[in-house]
Design a protein around this motif. Structure first.
Motif, short mmCIF file in Angstrom:
data_model
loop_
_atom_site.label_atom_id
_atom_site.label_comp_id
_atom_site.label_asym_id
_atom_site.label_seq_id
_atom_site.Cartn_x
_atom_site.Cartn_y
_atom_site.Cartn_z
N GLY A 1 37.04 -6.51 -39.59
CA GLY A 1 35.90 -6.16 -40.44
C GLY A 1 34.92 -5.26 -39.69
O GLY A 1 34.34 -4.32 -40.26
N GLU A 2 34.76 -5.57 -38.40
CA GLU A 2 33.88 -4.76 -37.54
C GLU A 2 34.42 -3.33 -37.44
O GLU A 2 33.65 -2.37 -37.49
N ALA A 3 35.74 -3.19 -37.33
CA ALA A 3 36.36 -1.86 -37.26
C ALA A 3 36.12 -1.11 -38.57
O ALA A 3 35.78 0.08 -38.56
N PHE A 4 36.26 -1.80 -39.71
CA PHE A 4 35.96 -1.17 -41.00
C PHE A 4 34.51 -0.68 -41.01
O PHE A 4 34.22 0.43 -41.45
N ASP A 5 33.59 -1.53 -40.52
CA ASP A 5 32.16 -1.17 -40.54
C ASP A 5 31.88 0.02 -39.62
O ASP A 5 31.09 0.90 -39.94
N LYS A 6 32.55 0.06 -38.44
CA LYS A 6 32.31 1.16 -37.49
C LYS A 6 32.91 2.47 -38.00
O LYS A 6 32.31 3.53 -37.85
N VAL A 7 34.09 2.39 -38.59
CA VAL A 7 34.71 3.60 -39.15
C VAL A 7 33.84 4.12 -40.30
O VAL A 7 33.64 5.32 -40.47
N ALA A 8 33.27 3.18 -41.08
CA ALA A 8 32.37 3.59 -42.17
C ALA A 8 31.22 4.42 -41.61
O ALA A 8 30.87 5.47 -42.15
N ARG A 9 30.65 3.95 -40.49
CA ARG A 9 29.53 4.68 -39.89
C ARG A 9 29.98 6.07 -39.45
O ARG A 9 29.26 7.05 -39.64
N LEU A 10 31.18 6.17 -38.85
CA LEU A 10 31.69 7.49 -38.42
C LEU A 10 31.87 8.43 -39.62
O LEU A 10 31.78 9.64 -39.48
N LEU A 11 32.11 7.84 -40.80
CA LEU A 11 32.31 8.66 -42.01
C LEU A 11 31.01 8.85 -42.78
O LEU A 11 31.00 9.38 -43.90
N GLY A 12 29.91 8.37 -42.19
CA GLY A 12 28.59 8.56 -42.82
C GLY A 12 28.32 7.60 -43.97
O GLY A 12 27.48 7.87 -44.83
N LEU A 13 29.05 6.46 -44.00
CA LEU A 13 28.83 5.48 -45.07
C LEU A 13 27.90 4.38 -44.57
O LEU A 13 27.96 3.99 -43.41
N SER A 14 27.08 3.84 -45.46
CA SER A 14 26.08 2.86 -45.03
C SER A 14 26.67 1.45 -44.95
O SER A 14 27.74 1.17 -45.48
N TYR A 15 25.93 0.55 -44.30
CA TYR A 15 26.30 -0.85 -44.15
C TYR A 15 26.17 -1.56 -45.51
O TYR A 15 25.23 -1.25 -46.24
N PRO A 16 27.03 -2.50 -45.85
CA PRO A 16 28.24 -2.91 -45.15
C PRO A 16 29.37 -1.95 -45.51
O PRO A 16 29.63 -1.69 -46.67
N GLY A 17 30.06 -1.46 -44.49
CA GLY A 17 30.97 -0.34 -44.68
C GLY A 17 32.35 -0.70 -45.22
O GLY A 17 32.99 0.16 -45.84
N GLY A 18 32.82 -1.94 -44.98
CA GLY A 18 34.19 -2.30 -45.36
C GLY A 18 34.54 -1.93 -46.79
O GLY A 18 35.48 -1.17 -47.04
N PRO A 19 33.76 -2.44 -47.76
CA PRO A 19 34.09 -2.14 -49.16
C PRO A 19 34.02 -0.63 -49.44
O PRO A 19 34.80 -0.12 -50.25
N LYS A 20 33.12 0.09 -48.78
CA LYS A 20 32.96 1.53 -49.05
C LYS A 20 34.15 2.33 -48.49
O LYS A 20 34.61 3.27 -49.13
N VAL A 21 34.64 1.94 -47.31
CA VAL A 21 35.84 2.59 -46.75
C VAL A 21 37.01 2.38 -47.70
O VAL A 21 37.77 3.29 -48.01
N SER A 22 37.12 1.15 -48.19
CA SER A 22 38.22 0.81 -49.08
C SER A 22 38.14 1.61 -50.39
O SER A 22 39.17 2.10 -50.89
N THR A 23 36.95 1.78 -50.93
CA THR A 23 36.79 2.56 -52.16
C THR A 23 37.12 4.03 -51.90
O THR A 23 37.85 4.67 -52.67
N LEU A 24 36.61 4.56 -50.78
CA LEU A 24 36.86 5.97 -50.43
C LEU A 24 38.36 6.22 -50.23
O LEU A 24 38.89 7.28 -50.61
N ALA A 25 39.04 5.24 -49.65
CA ALA A 25 40.47 5.39 -49.34
C ALA A 25 41.31 5.60 -50.59
O ALA A 25 42.39 6.20 -50.53
N ARG A 26 40.82 5.13 -51.72
CA ARG A 26 41.58 5.28 -52.97
C ARG A 26 41.83 6.75 -53.31
O ARG A 26 42.83 7.09 -53.93
#
Ligand code: KG4
Ligand code: ZN
Length: 355
Positions: free
Chosen positions: A175-200
């Motif tokens: 989950g921490e990796a999801f949150d950190k990758v979110a930050r690298l992609l300019g997505l705000s906290y909490p990043g996990g769900p946002k990375v997953s949505t973007l990945a679609r």
């Protein structure tokens, strides 16, 4: 019995009333009578992560109203039969708020109190019933894949509360990796769900990312290298001279998610096979991830294993799961004298012995 549970380990103030009674034919009838949650996400979002002192201040302001709401929603006018409260792991100042509130209530009502391990709670989210009928749980032993912001564990469960951690992360949690990758992609906290949505919208095969420790002869994980690989990939793509395009961001999110999920699923299946377990239970905040749920389900079918997934509404922090874990802890070892109930911010699964 009616159990009031209180959860304040991170950024959700949660309280729930759950009714549990043993069935004559074996097993337990579990009914969630209320499930109140006050989220602090909007507050912490502006800081890019959870600020412990702010979290504690919010819990202190909200725990009374949230408990009142849980009791009101459940029409619970008489004192409950048991109070369950998260005692760790989590943020120390945040945990203390729920613990102090629960101790005071147990003293005032003269009802038994039990301290619960937050991760034991996540595991027991699998026992919470779906909208219709009961959760269908196979017999022990079971294998738990516990994935959250702080944990990436493979846990053999021989009974309620009897755990053996056979694999865990050596550095970052998934989950921490999801949150950190979110930050690298300019997505705000909490990043996990946002990375997953973007990945679609992305192509998971566009970039090849490492599968850390996939071939290693252990069930341990490592996610900090994967996050660093994403950092270098972004530098290679942009040459640090331009922004990523939206398509590149989506492709990175999809490629990262693919690598992260691939390792979890393959290791879980291997662990279940090696330990001759017939079912895998998923739990923790990352269990909300759609790709992980789908992939684990398919892989289990292919390997003649049963796959148990928690209801989506119980994947993130809530108090209903704490009530169920508290019920089984109380059934096994009785109550914790309220003056002995201590917070343990680093509590390890299977070490919750305050009774
Ligand atoms: O269990 P949880 O609510 O809090 C902890 O106990 O840590 O888990 C939160 C973690 C965060 O890292 C969050 O980004 C991640 O779960 N998460 C997800 C998803 N939903 C929450 N990660 C990937 N995909 C999701 N859909
Ligand atoms: Zn959690």
């Amino acid at each position: 019995m009616n159990i009031l549970a209180i959860e304040t380990s991170c950024d959700e103030t949660a309280a729930s009333v759950v009714e549990i009674s043993p069935r004559s034919g074996g097993g337990d009838a579990i009914r969630v009578r209320s499930n109140a949650i006050s989220s602090q996400v909007a507050l912490h979002e502006q800081y890019g992560g959870v600020v412990p002192a702010l979290a504690a201040r919010e819990h202190a302001a909200n725990v009374g109203p949230v408990v009142e709401q849980a009791l009101r929603d459940a029409n619970q006018t008489a004192p409950v039969d048991l109070i369950a409260v998260t005692r760790g792991p989590g943020l120390a100042p945040a945990l203390l708020v729920g613990l102090t509130f629960a101790r005071t209530l147990a003293w005032k009502w003269s009802v038994p109190l039990v301290g619960v391990d937050h991760m034991d709670g996540h595991i027991h989210s699998n026992w919470l019933p779906p909208s219709e009928g009961d959760a269908q749980l196979p017999d022990f032993p079971l294998l738990n894949l516990v994935v959250s912001g702080g944990h990436t564990d493979l846990v053999l469960m021989r009974d309620h509360g009897t755990y053996e951690i056979i694999g865990e992360t050596k550095d970052d949690a998934v989950g921490e990796a999801f949150d950190k990758v979110a930050r690298l992609l300019g997505l705000s906290y909490p990043g996990g769900p946002k990375v997953s949505t973007l990945a679609r919208a992305g192509d998971p095969a566009r970039y090849t990312l490492p599968r850390p420790m996939l071939k290693a002869d252990t069930f341990d994980f490592s996610y900090s290298g994967l996050k660093t690989a994403v950092l270098y990939l972004i530098r290679d793509i942009t040459g640090s001279t331009r922004e990523l395009t939206e398509q590149e961001k989506a492709d990175i999110a999809a490629s990262f998610q693919e690598a992260a999920v691939d390792v979890l699923v393959q290791k879980a299946i291997r662990a279940a096979t090696q330990h001759q377990v017939r079912a895998i239970l998923l739990s923790g905040g990352v269990s909300a991830n759609t790709l992980l749920r789908q992939r684990l389900d398919v892989a289990c079918r292919e390997n003649n294993l049963q796959c148990v997934l928690p209801e989506l509404r119980y994947t993130t922090d809530n108090a209903a799961m704490i009530a169920v874990a508290g019920y089984f802890a109380y059934a096994a070892s009785g109550a914790t004298p309220w003056e002995h109930l201590a917070m343990d911010a680093n509590l390890r699964l299977g070490q919750n012995t305050t009774t």
